[in-house]
Design a protein around this motif. Structure first.
Motif, PDB file in Angstrom:
ATOM      1  N   TRP A 522      41.466  26.576  57.036  1.00 38.74           N
ATOM      2  CA  TRP A 522      41.694  25.593  55.981  1.00 38.74           C
ATOM      3  C   TRP A 522      41.566  26.203  54.581  1.00 38.74           C
ATOM      4  O   TRP A 522      41.944  25.584  53.598  1.00 38.74           O
ATOM      5  CB  TRP A 522      40.683  24.448  56.098  1.00 38.74           C
ATOM      6  CG  TRP A 522      40.843  23.594  57.309  1.00 38.74           C
ATOM      7  CD1 TRP A 522      41.973  23.435  58.065  1.00 38.74           C
ATOM      8  CD2 TRP A 522      39.840  22.767  57.902  1.00 38.74           C
ATOM      9  NE1 TRP A 522      41.732  22.557  59.085  1.00 38.74           N
ATOM     10  CE2 TRP A 522      40.428  22.125  59.019  1.00 38.74           C
ATOM     11  CE3 TRP A 522      38.499  22.490  57.619  1.00 38.74           C
ATOM     12  CZ2 TRP A 522      39.720  21.236  59.837  1.00 38.74           C
ATOM     13  CZ3 TRP A 522      37.805  21.617  58.414  1.00 38.74           C
ATOM     14  CH2 TRP A 522      38.414  20.996  59.522  1.00 38.74           C
ATOM     15  N   GLU A 562      41.539  16.275  60.192  1.00 40.06           N
ATOM     16  CA  GLU A 562      42.549  17.324  60.107  1.00 40.06           C
ATOM     17  C   GLU A 562      43.832  16.715  59.547  1.00 40.06           C
ATOM     18  O   GLU A 562      44.117  15.540  59.771  1.00 40.06           O
ATOM     19  CB  GLU A 562      42.756  17.916  61.502  1.00 40.06           C
ATOM     20  CG  GLU A 562      43.283  19.339  61.513  1.00 40.06           C
ATOM     21  CD  GLU A 562      44.793  19.406  61.402  1.00 40.06           C
ATOM     22  OE1 GLU A 562      45.466  18.425  61.781  1.00 40.06           O
ATOM     23  OE2 GLU A 562      45.302  20.433  60.927  1.00 40.06           O
ATOM     24  N   TRP A 563      44.581  17.515  58.813  1.00 46.29           N
ATOM     25  CA  TRP A 563      45.733  17.003  58.093  1.00 46.29           C
ATOM     26  C   TRP A 563      46.685  16.232  59.007  1.00 46.29           C
ATOM     27  O   TRP A 563      47.173  15.153  58.641  1.00 46.29           O
ATOM     28  CB  TRP A 563      46.467  18.153  57.401  1.00 46.29           C
ATOM     29  CG  TRP A 563      47.674  17.699  56.636  1.00 46.29           C
ATOM     30  CD1 TRP A 563      48.969  17.707  57.039  1.00 46.29           C
ATOM     31  CD2 TRP A 563      47.669  17.156  55.316  1.00 46.29           C
ATOM     32  NE1 TRP A 563      49.786  17.206  56.047  1.00 46.29           N
ATOM     33  CE2 TRP A 563      49.008  16.860  54.984  1.00 46.29           C
ATOM     34  CE3 TRP A 563      46.667  16.896  54.387  1.00 46.29           C
ATOM     35  CZ2 TRP A 563      49.378  16.318  53.762  1.00 46.29           C
ATOM     36  CZ3 TRP A 563      47.025  16.354  53.161  1.00 46.29           C
ATOM     37  CH2 TRP A 563      48.359  16.070  52.857  1.00 46.29           C
ATOM     38  N   SER A 564      46.943  16.724  60.208  1.00 48.22           N
ATOM     39  CA  SER A 564      47.928  16.095  61.083  1.00 48.22           C
ATOM     40  C   SER A 564      47.494  14.725  61.589  1.00 48.22           C
ATOM     41  O   SER A 564      48.325  13.935  62.058  1.00 48.22           O
ATOM     42  CB  SER A 564      48.242  17.009  62.269  1.00 48.22           C
ATOM     43  OG  SER A 564      47.080  17.202  63.056  1.00 48.22           O
ATOM     44  N   LYS A 566      45.208  12.723  59.669  1.00 45.89           N
ATOM     45  CA  LYS A 566      44.433  12.163  58.554  1.00 45.89           C
ATOM     46  C   LYS A 566      44.614  10.658  58.391  1.00 45.89           C
ATOM     47  O   LYS A 566      43.736   9.981  57.862  1.00 45.89           O
ATOM     48  CB  LYS A 566      44.802  12.865  57.242  1.00 45.89           C
ATOM     49  CG  LYS A 566      46.238  12.663  56.800  1.00 45.89           C
ATOM     50  CD  LYS A 566      46.558  13.497  55.566  1.00 45.89           C
ATOM     51  CE  LYS A 566      48.001  13.288  55.107  1.00 45.89           C
ATOM     52  NZ  LYS A 566      48.229  11.915  54.647  1.00 45.89           N
ATOM     53  N   ARG A 592      36.886  14.403  53.063  1.00 45.49           N
ATOM     54  CA  ARG A 592      38.313  14.688  53.266  1.00 45.49           C
ATOM     55  C   ARG A 592      38.816  13.862  54.441  1.00 45.49           C
ATOM     56  O   ARG A 592      39.449  14.370  55.356  1.00 45.49           O
ATOM     57  CB  ARG A 592      38.519  16.181  53.530  1.00 45.49           C
ATOM     58  CG  ARG A 592      38.042  17.093  52.413  1.00 45.49           C
ATOM     59  CD  ARG A 592      37.931  18.530  52.880  1.00 45.49           C
ATOM     60  NE  ARG A 592      39.170  19.023  53.464  1.00 45.49           N
ATOM     61  CZ  ARG A 592      40.177  19.564  52.782  1.00 45.49           C
ATOM     62  NH1 ARG A 592      40.091  19.676  51.467  1.00 45.49           N
ATOM     63  NH2 ARG A 592      41.262  19.989  53.402  1.00 45.49           N
ATOM     64  N   SER A 617      41.745  10.710  52.390  1.00 46.52           N
ATOM     65  CA  SER A 617      42.735  11.243  53.333  1.00 46.52           C
ATOM     66  C   SER A 617      43.992  11.706  52.602  1.00 46.52           C
ATOM     67  O   SER A 617      45.069  11.755  53.187  1.00 46.52           O
ATOM     68  CB  SER A 617      43.078  10.207  54.406  1.00 46.52           C
ATOM     69  OG  SER A 617      43.569   9.021  53.832  1.00 46.52           O
ATOM     70  N   PHE A 618      43.834  12.033  51.329  1.00 45.33           N
ATOM     71  CA  PHE A 618      44.880  12.679  50.527  1.00 45.33           C
ATOM     72  C   PHE A 618      46.089  11.769  50.266  1.00 45.33           C
ATOM     73  O   PHE A 618      47.167  12.253  49.964  1.00 45.33           O
ATOM     74  CB  PHE A 618      45.335  13.996  51.179  1.00 45.33           C
ATOM     75  CG  PHE A 618      44.259  15.044  51.190  1.00 45.33           C
ATOM     76  CD1 PHE A 618      44.094  15.902  50.128  1.00 45.33           C
ATOM     77  CD2 PHE A 618      43.392  15.149  52.279  1.00 45.33           C
ATOM     78  CE1 PHE A 618      43.086  16.862  50.127  1.00 45.33           C
ATOM     79  CE2 PHE A 618      42.391  16.100  52.289  1.00 45.33           C
ATOM     80  CZ  PHE A 618      42.230  16.963  51.205  1.00 45.33           C
TER      81      PHE A 618
END
Length: 671
Positions: A522, A562-564, A566, A592, A617-618
């Motif tokens: 990351w 994790e981004w996938s 989120k 995050r 979560s961006f």
């Protein structure tokens, strides 16, 4: 633009070097003859009173001893010798140089943690180290790097010249995917060296007094090109334990000199003891055992782990076993849970020394394994196995106490699948190659277990303590220090196929030190404690109470997805209370993920960046972060940017900075 991994690691190294200014006083005093400096996980014992394992040895860091060698560190960047050293510092000796420790109490035995170079082509070397006491009595230890020096990507290689094991994986050193890069990137070899240290024990032959001098010297001839000494543990070992009314393995043909395999003799002694309702006794000696000893309804005791050593070679199997193992080796195993498991097993008072030099995840080459219910394991010393103790349930009511587990290729203790009502307490663990203590609820939940008053030092990979799913478990009064890479002191993770968290999870009264590693995948710093919602949401009742997070490399507390995934998973119902945070390289809290947490009486000082790094979560909605913090009062202190939990941050102000500059805090001090 965000910093590259190299820039981030360079900044961290520079920060660590700045930290050395605050630490040189202790070492200088020791070298000036101010007396022995005794530490616990390289900390002043007063800072960790009542936490971690109560042990019968005194720890002395080499950097605090008298030496004509060279101090190395501090450094927290992975793949460096200082980073894997206790306290992130050590002493480097060349032939003819020494380090000298002053005994803080009576002792007749020492343990030396050290590193020497690998062979040029891998596989390790051996080298002598002279031990003298008061300039007179001399012994020679034979050091080895045969169980050290791994390279490359998981599950690692013993070959320093190996090409990438996984050419399609991200290589963060060049921010690329090699198989998608033309031409393929050139990686420096050896690539990612790690697992540098090992340790040796030595009985000194007589009792020495406090104030006596133990000098470790690299011989002028025949020694390694360099020898790094990390620390010395000294202790007073009692006489061998004797069991008269027992099935003595010598009576069944065991060889105490280790010249021939004694596995069959152990089997016979166990069978006899079961029939006659006796203990099995293993007197002083070194016994060669090259396979599993199956135990059920039996007590096996030795003369003490310094005297009774059960040691084996790793043996390649002609065909793989049904469980996928391609090797076997020394180990005491309960029956498989599918066969009903074992009960009423009691193991105590001996050492298990394996011969595991590479990581093969399918191999059952652990010190203790299988399923053991209503059983106890006490006072063992386990090293050079894959996992010290790995238990596959269902099973219940196992107590693991007062053991020393060191120099493992993978975990120290793992409760795997359906372990319930069990305890691991007062164990000392150092230099694991994966999670030191783990509860892994794969397929079936672990429930009602406790990890209490254990000490974990320098896990090379992953976490000090990890909980992957489960119900009503407790992590309490442990001391965890110096995780090196891809993990931290404590992780609560929904990952690895674990069952969901349910009921309550209590994380109480633990102390962490110099924790929070740099996550290469990351390219961010982790927290000393981190919650990771990768495969499911985390929404059980989680109480994090009375913990002390000291000298955090990055964040003290991290909650992440994790981004996938989120937008799929969240972390909620986490409550932090009565927490002390003494020093962060970056923030107190980094979020995050979407979700929420409450904070009450969380006191912080020496905070290097904004107190809360809240990325959520961006999604960055106009309404604020997807993660909310609730202030229940009493949250005090902070750093150069002001109060760590400022009113303007609540409940969900976006304060997202993935990679703030790292500000090395001063060394921890009494609150």
């Amino acid at each position: 633009m965000p910093p590259t991994p190299a820039r981030a690691l360079a900044a961290l190294t520079a920060a660590a070097l700045a930290l050395s200014v605050a630490l040189t006083g202790t070492a200088a005093a020791a070298r000036a003859g101010a007396g022995p400096v005794v530490t616990r996980a390289a900390l002043d014992p007063a800072l960790v009173a009542g936490r971690g394992a109560a042990v019968d040895f005194a720890e002395q860091e080499a950097e605090n001893a008298a030496t004509n060698g060279t101090l190395i560190g501090p450094d927290r960047a992975a793949y460096t010798l200082p980073a894997e050293a206790s306290g992130r510092r050590a002493v480097r000796l060349t032939p003819g140089q020494h380090v000298e420790f002053t005994l803080p109490g009576a002792a007749n035995a020492i343990t030396v943690r050290y590193s020497i170079p690998d062979a040029p082509g891998g596989g390790g070397i051996t080298a002598p180290l002279d031990v003298t006491v008061n300039g007179g009595s001399r012994s020679t230890m034979t050091l080895t790097s045969q169980y050290s020096w791994l390279y490359n990507q998981y599950p690692f290689s013993n070959d320093p010249g190996a090409d990438l094991l996984h050419p399609d994986w991200w290589i963060t050193e060049c921010s690329c995917v090699p198989s998608a890069t033309t031409p393929a990137p050139v990686i420096a070899k050896p690539f990612r060296p790690s697992h540098f240290y090992d340790e040796q024990r030595l009985l000194l032959g007589r009792k020495y007094r406090a104030g006596d001098k133990v000098r470790l010297t690299v011989p002028a001839r025949g020694g390694a090109a360099w020898t790094v000494i990390d620390l010395l543990d000294s202790q007073l070992v009692g006489p061998p334990r004797v069991e008269v009314v027992a099935a003595n393995v010598l009576a069944f043909g065991a060889d105490p000199f280790g010249r021939r395999d004694s596995a069959g003799a152990f089997d016979k002694a166990i069978a006899f003891a079961q029939r006659k309702r006796l203990k099995v006794y293993v007197p002083p000696g070194t016994y060669q055992v090259n396979r599993h000893i199956i135990v059920d309804d039996v007590t096996i005791t030795g003369a003490g782990s310094w005297y009774t050593i059960i040691k084996g070679h790793e043996v390649a199997l002609g065909t793989p076993a049904p469980d996928g193992s391609v090797h076997t080796g020394v180990g005491f195993y309960g029956k498989d849970a599918a066969d009903g498991g074992s009960r009423n097993v009691h193991l105590s008072g001996f050492a298990i020394e394996g011969d595991v030099r590479e990581r093969i995840d399918t191999d059952q080459v652990n010190g203790v394994g299988g399923a053991m219910s209503d059983s106890t394991i006490d006072g063992l010393h386990v090293r050079h196995t894959k996992v010290g103790m790995w238990f596959d349930g269902p099973m219940t009511n196992l107590k693991i106490t007062n053991n020393v587990i060191v120099d493992q290729i993978a975990d120290a203790i793992n409760f795997h699948t359906g372990v319930t009502g069990s305890v691991a307490a007062n164990n000392f663990i150092r230099n694991t190659g994966d999670d030191a203590l783990a509860m892994w609820s794969e397929k079936t939940a672990n429930a009602g277990n406790t990890f209490d008053h254990n000490t974990v030092q320098s896990p090379v990979l992953a976490n000090g303590i990890a909980v992957y799913g489960g119900t009503d478990n407790t992590i309490s009064n442990n001391l965890v220090a110096d995780p090196v890479r891809e993990g931290s002191a404590i992780q609560v993770g929904s990952r690895f196929g674990a069952e969901a968290f349910a009921g309550r999870l209590r994380i109480e009264g633990n102390t962490t030190a110099r924790s929070g590693t740099y996550e290469l995948n990351w390219n961010i710093g982790l927290g000393a404690i981190w919650f990771y919602a990768l495969e499911k949401s985390i929404d059980a009742d989680i109480r994090v109470t009375g913990n002390h997070f000291l000298d955090n490399t990055y964040n003290a507390i991290m909650l992440v997805s994790e981004w996938s995934v989120k937008d799929l998973y969240s972390i909620t119902n986490v409550h932090f209370k009565d927490i002390r945070v003494d020093g962060t390289g970056t923030s107190v809290v980094s979020a995050r993920v979407k979700g929420s947490a409450t904070f009450e009486n969380v006191d912080a000082r020496n905070v290097g960046a904004v107190g809360v790094n809240n990325c959520g979560s961006f999604g960055f909605p106009a309404t604020g972060s997807e993660f909310a913090l609730t202030d229940l009062g009493g949250n005090d202190g902070g750093g150069t940017t002001g109060p760590w939990l400022a009113p303007w941050e609540l409940p969900n102000t976006i304060t997202c900075d993935d990679r703030p500059p790292v500000v090395a805090p001063p060394a921890p001090s009494p609150w």
